[in-house]
Design an enzyme around this catalytic site. Structure first.
Site, PDB file in Angstrom:
ATOM      1  N   ASN A   1     -17.878  38.170 -17.194  1.00  0.00           N
ATOM      2  CA  ASN A   1     -19.283  38.595 -17.099  1.00  0.00           C
ATOM      3  C   ASN A   1     -19.936  38.805 -18.467  1.00  0.00           C
ATOM      4  OD1 ASN A   1     -18.750  40.561 -14.052  1.00  0.00           O
ATOM      5  ND2 ASN A   1     -19.548  38.479 -14.256  1.00  0.00           N
TER       6      ASN A   1
ATOM      7  N   ASP B   1     -19.991  41.774  -4.814  1.00  0.00           N
ATOM      8  CA  ASP B   1     -20.695  40.568  -5.248  1.00  0.00           C
ATOM      9  C   ASP B   1     -21.998  40.376  -4.457  1.00  0.00           C
ATOM     10  OD1 ASP B   1     -21.087  38.334  -6.772  1.00  0.00           O
ATOM     11  OD2 ASP B   1     -19.655  37.063  -5.699  1.00  0.00           O
TER      12      ASP B   1
HETATM   13  C1  IPE Z   1     -16.891  38.880  -9.793  1.00  0.00           C
HETATM   14  O1  IPE Z   1     -18.172  38.463  -9.449  1.00  0.00           O
HETATM   15  C2  IPE Z   1     -16.955  40.006 -10.762  1.00  0.00           C
HETATM   16  C3  IPE Z   1     -17.523  41.248 -10.254  1.00  0.00           C
HETATM   17  C4  IPE Z   1     -17.887  41.494  -9.036  1.00  0.00           C
HETATM   18  C5  IPE Z   1     -17.644  42.285 -11.225  1.00  0.00           C
HETATM   19  P1  IPE Z   1     -18.844  37.200 -10.175  1.00  0.00           P
HETATM   20  O2  IPE Z   1     -20.151  37.009  -9.492  1.00  0.00           O
HETATM   21  O3  IPE Z   1     -18.858  37.383 -11.638  1.00  0.00           O
HETATM   22  O4  IPE Z   1     -17.811  36.049  -9.814  1.00  0.00           O
HETATM   23  P2  IPE Z   1     -18.000  34.470  -9.837  1.00  0.00           P
HETATM   24  O5  IPE Z   1     -18.475  34.095 -11.202  1.00  0.00           O
HETATM   25  O6  IPE Z   1     -19.006  34.123  -8.791  1.00  0.00           O
HETATM   26  O7  IPE Z   1     -16.645  33.939  -9.497  1.00  0.00           O
HETATM   27  C1  IPE Z   2     -22.044  41.288  -8.613  1.00  0.00           C
HETATM   28  O1  IPE Z   2     -23.232  40.672  -8.304  1.00  0.00           O
HETATM   29  C2  IPE Z   2     -22.178  42.252  -9.769  1.00  0.00           C
HETATM   30  C3  IPE Z   2     -21.555  41.801 -11.024  1.00  0.00           C
HETATM   31  C4  IPE Z   2     -20.855  40.719 -11.190  1.00  0.00           C
HETATM   32  C5  IPE Z   2     -21.750  42.651 -12.190  1.00  0.00           C
HETATM   33  P1  IPE Z   2     -23.711  39.365  -9.045  1.00  0.00           P
HETATM   34  O2  IPE Z   2     -24.497  39.766 -10.241  1.00  0.00           O
HETATM   35  O3  IPE Z   2     -22.556  38.474  -9.316  1.00  0.00           O
HETATM   36  O4  IPE Z   2     -24.676  38.708  -7.965  1.00  0.00           O
HETATM   37  P2  IPE Z   2     -24.754  37.190  -7.538  1.00  0.00           P
HETATM   38  O5  IPE Z   2     -23.365  36.748  -7.203  1.00  0.00           O
HETATM   39  O6  IPE Z   2     -25.305  36.443  -8.708  1.00  0.00           O
HETATM   40  O7  IPE Z   2     -25.655  37.183  -6.352  1.00  0.00           O
HETATM   41 MG    MG Z   3     -21.645  37.024  -8.264  1.00  0.00          MG
END
Ligand code: IPE
Ligand code: IPE
Ligand code: MG
Length: 248
Positions: A69, A21
Site C-alpha cells: 500500500n 477491503d
Molecule cells: C489488502 O487490500 C490490504 C489491506 C486491506 C490493508 P488491497 O486493496 O491493498 O489489496 P489488492 O491490491 O487488491 O490485492
Molecule cells: C481497503 O480498501 C483499505 C486499504 C487497503 C488501506 P481499499 O482502499 O483497497 O478499497 P478498494 O479495494 O480500492 O475499493
Molecule cells: Mg482494495
C-alpha cells in the site's frame, strides 16, 4: 431465530483475521474521494471488535495497511497515516471499556514517527487488559515477516546459539510477529476479492476462508455473525479423512 442465536459459543474461532477491503469503491460509488471510504471504515472496525469481544473471540487481526500500500498515491498514504493517528487516539477509551489489549504487527519502523508514538501509547495503555487481543497489521507484508524471521534465526545459527535441528515449525513460528497469538482459524475478506494479498501466509495454512461482497464500510455485526455461522458449518479435516474425524 436471529443470527447471533445461531452461533455455537463453545466453538468460536479463537482468532479471526480480516482483510478490510473495498473502502475506495464504496466512496467512488457515491462520487466521493477514496479517503471518504477510509474514514467510513473506522466505525465497522469498532463494531466488529466490540461484537467479537462480546461473543468471546480471543483474538482479531485487522489488515489496515500492507507493505504494497506504500505504492499508492502520496495523498492517500498521507491521509491514511493521519487517520490512523486520530483513530487510535479516539479509540483507546473503547478498548479500555471492553478490556481489549492492542497489538501491532508489521514493519512498524517504516510508519511516520507520530503514528509510531500514538500506536505505542495505545499498546502500553492497554497492555494489561485481559480480554480480547486486537491486532493491527500495519505496513504488514507476510513475505517481509517471513524473511525477518528467517534472518533472525540465521543470526542465531551463525552465533552458535541454535543448531540446524532447532529450525522447526514451532521455533520459526516463535520468530514471527504473531509469536504470541493463536493461529487464525477464520479469514474474512470483504469487497468480493478472493485473494490473500500478502497477509499471514504462514499462519493461514489451515484457516477457513470466507469471502463476502459487502464493502468494508458497510460491514456490520450481522456480517460477522454470518461469517462465524458459515465457519461453524465447515468440517476442518487437517489432512485427515471425514471418517477419521467422526471416530473421535
Ligand atoms: C489488502 O487490500 C490490504 C489491506 C486491506 C490493508 P488491497 O486493496 O491493498 O489489496 P489488492 O491490491 O487488491 O490485492
Ligand atoms: C481497503 O480498501 C483499505 C486499504 C487497503 C488501506 P481499499 O482502499 O483497497 O478499497 P478498494 O479495494 O480500492 O475499493
Ligand atoms: Mg482494495
Amino acid at each position: 431465530m436471529d443470527l447471533k442465536e445461531q452461533i455455537d459459543l463453545s466453538r468460536l474461532p479463537k482468532h479471526i483475521a480480516i482483510i478490510m477491503d473495498g473502502n475506495g469503491r464504496w466512496a467512488k460509488k457515491q462520487g466521493k474521494l477514496r479517503i471518504f471510504g477510509h474514514q467510513n471504515g473506522v466505525l465497522p472496525v469498532r463494531e466488529t471488535v466490540e461484537t467479537g469481544a462480546e461473543l468471546g473471540v480471543k483474538c482479531m487481526t485487522f489488515y489496515a495497511f500492507s507493505t504494497e500500500n506504500w505504492n499508492r498515491p502520496k495523498v492517500e498514504v498521507d491521509a491514511l497515516m493521519s487517520l490512523l493517528v486520530t483513530t487510535i487516539n479516539k479509540e483507546i477509551k473503547t478498548l479500555q471499556e471492553n478490556k481489549i489489549r492492542l497489538k501491532a504487527i508489521g514493519d512498524l519502523k517504516s510508519l511516520p514517527a507520530k503514528s509510531q508514538v500514538e500506536l505505542q501509547k495505545a499498546i502500553d495503555a492497554t497492555s494489561s487488559n485481559q480480554g480480547m487481543t486486537m491486532v493491527l497489521a500495519l505496513s504488514y507484508g507476510s513475505r517481509w515477516e517471513i524473511l525477518e524471521a528467517a534472518k533472525a534465526m540465521a543470526v542465531q545459527y551463525k552465533n552458535n546459539q541454535i543448531n540446524l535441528d532447532d529450525f522447526t515449525e514451532s521455533s520459526f513460528n516463535a520468530s514471527l510477529d504473531t509469536y504470541d497469538l493463536p493461529e487464525p482459524e477464520l479469514l474474512i475478506r470483504t469487497s468480493g476479492e478472493q485473494r490473500i494479498s500478502n497477509f499471514l501466509l504462514w499462519q493461514l495454512a489451515y484457516a477457513e476462508l470466507y469471502f463476502t461482497d459487502v464493502l468494508w464500510p458497510d460491514f456490520r455485526k450481522n456480517d460477522l455473525y454470518k461469517a462465524i455461522i458459515d465457519f461453524q458449518k465447515r468440517e476442518r479435516r487437517f489432512g485427515k479423512t471425514s471418517e477419521q474425524l467422526q471416530d473421535l
